[in-house]
Write an enzyme that holds these catalytic residues in place. Structure first.
Site, mmCIF file in Angstrom:
data_model
loop_
_atom_site.group_PDB
_atom_site.id
_atom_site.type_symbol
_atom_site.label_atom_id
_atom_site.label_comp_id
_atom_site.label_asym_id
_atom_site.label_seq_id
_atom_site.Cartn_x
_atom_site.Cartn_y
_atom_site.Cartn_z
ATOM 1 C CD GLU A 91 -2.836 1.394 0.284
ATOM 2 O OE1 GLU A 91 -3.296 2.538 0.089
ATOM 3 O OE2 GLU A 91 -3.219 0.413 -0.366
ATOM 4 C CE1 TYR A 94 8.070 10.159 2.698
ATOM 5 C CE2 TYR A 94 8.553 9.457 4.933
ATOM 6 C CZ TYR A 94 8.521 10.442 3.965
ATOM 7 O OH TYR A 94 8.932 11.718 4.268
ATOM 8 N N GLY A 101 18.282 7.883 -2.195
ATOM 9 C CA GLY A 101 19.510 7.749 -2.970
ATOM 10 C C GLY A 101 20.533 6.821 -2.337
ATOM 11 N N GLY A 105 15.038 2.149 -0.409
ATOM 12 C CA GLY A 105 13.785 1.700 -1.019
ATOM 13 C C GLY A 105 13.959 0.354 -1.691
ATOM 14 C CE LYS A 133 10.341 10.174 -17.255
ATOM 15 N NZ LYS A 133 10.682 8.783 -17.268
ATOM 16 C CE1 TYR A 139 8.652 1.538 -6.168
ATOM 17 C CE2 TYR A 139 6.902 2.736 -7.257
ATOM 18 C CZ TYR A 139 7.586 2.405 -6.106
ATOM 19 O OH TYR A 139 7.218 2.951 -4.907
#
Length: 167
Positions: A91, A94, A101, A105, A133, A139
């Protein structure tokens, strides 16, 4: 329980009820970035009930850098009738802006992919805003494929009330 990542400074742990205020803050920070802060109605009481209550509806992991919480991911199970197996739906993911960087993530998504495999789930899925973007590029660099042939539908508020009245 902490999971050590490939970055020696970054660990991942399951959230506890004591993290409720932190989770709400991360949700608000994410919503602010997405220009959707005005839509956040969640509060600590609601999150405690739905994440840590008698029937938890989702799970949260917290990413810590040098012991400081800097990221989170909230996920839950969905089910694919075609695969006949559950999946994991992400969902929210963050990472605080000053920590971006560093590959955090990617590490969080790697953790969720590993969990997906460990639980014998068929897929890991999430949505991304069309205008985001940098996230879309990120992803896709990981092998994610946009599902352009599907349209997301949502019923909330008064429309949900009207639909429920059709019973």
């Amino acid at each position: 329980m902490f999971t050590q990542s490939r970055d020696p400074n970054f660990t991942i742990r399951s959230a506890t009820i004591e993290d409720t205020a932190l989770i709400l803050r991360f949700i608000q920070e994410l919503a602010d970035y997405e220009k959707l802060l005005h839509e956040v109605v969640a509060d600590e009481t609601t999150l405690k009930q739905n994440l840590f209550g008698e029937t938890p509806h989702a799970k949260v992991i917290i990413g810590e850098y040098n012991g400081k919480p800097v990221s989170f991911a909230l996920y839950f199970h969905n089910f694919s009738t075609f695969l006949g197996r559950p999946g994991i739906y992400l969902e929210d993911l963050y990472v605080q802006p000053d920590m971006r960087g560093k590959g955090l993530g990617k590490i969080l998504l790697g953790y969720l992919a590993s969990l997906t495999k460990e639980l014998n789930c068929g897929r890991l899925e999430w949505w991304v805003l069309d205008w985001n973007k940098p996230a879309i590029d990120f992803y896709q660099s990981l092998g994610a494929q946009p599902m352009d042939e599907w349209t997301v539908n949502r019923v909330t508020g008064e429309a949900l009330d009207k639909l429920a009245a059709q019973l």
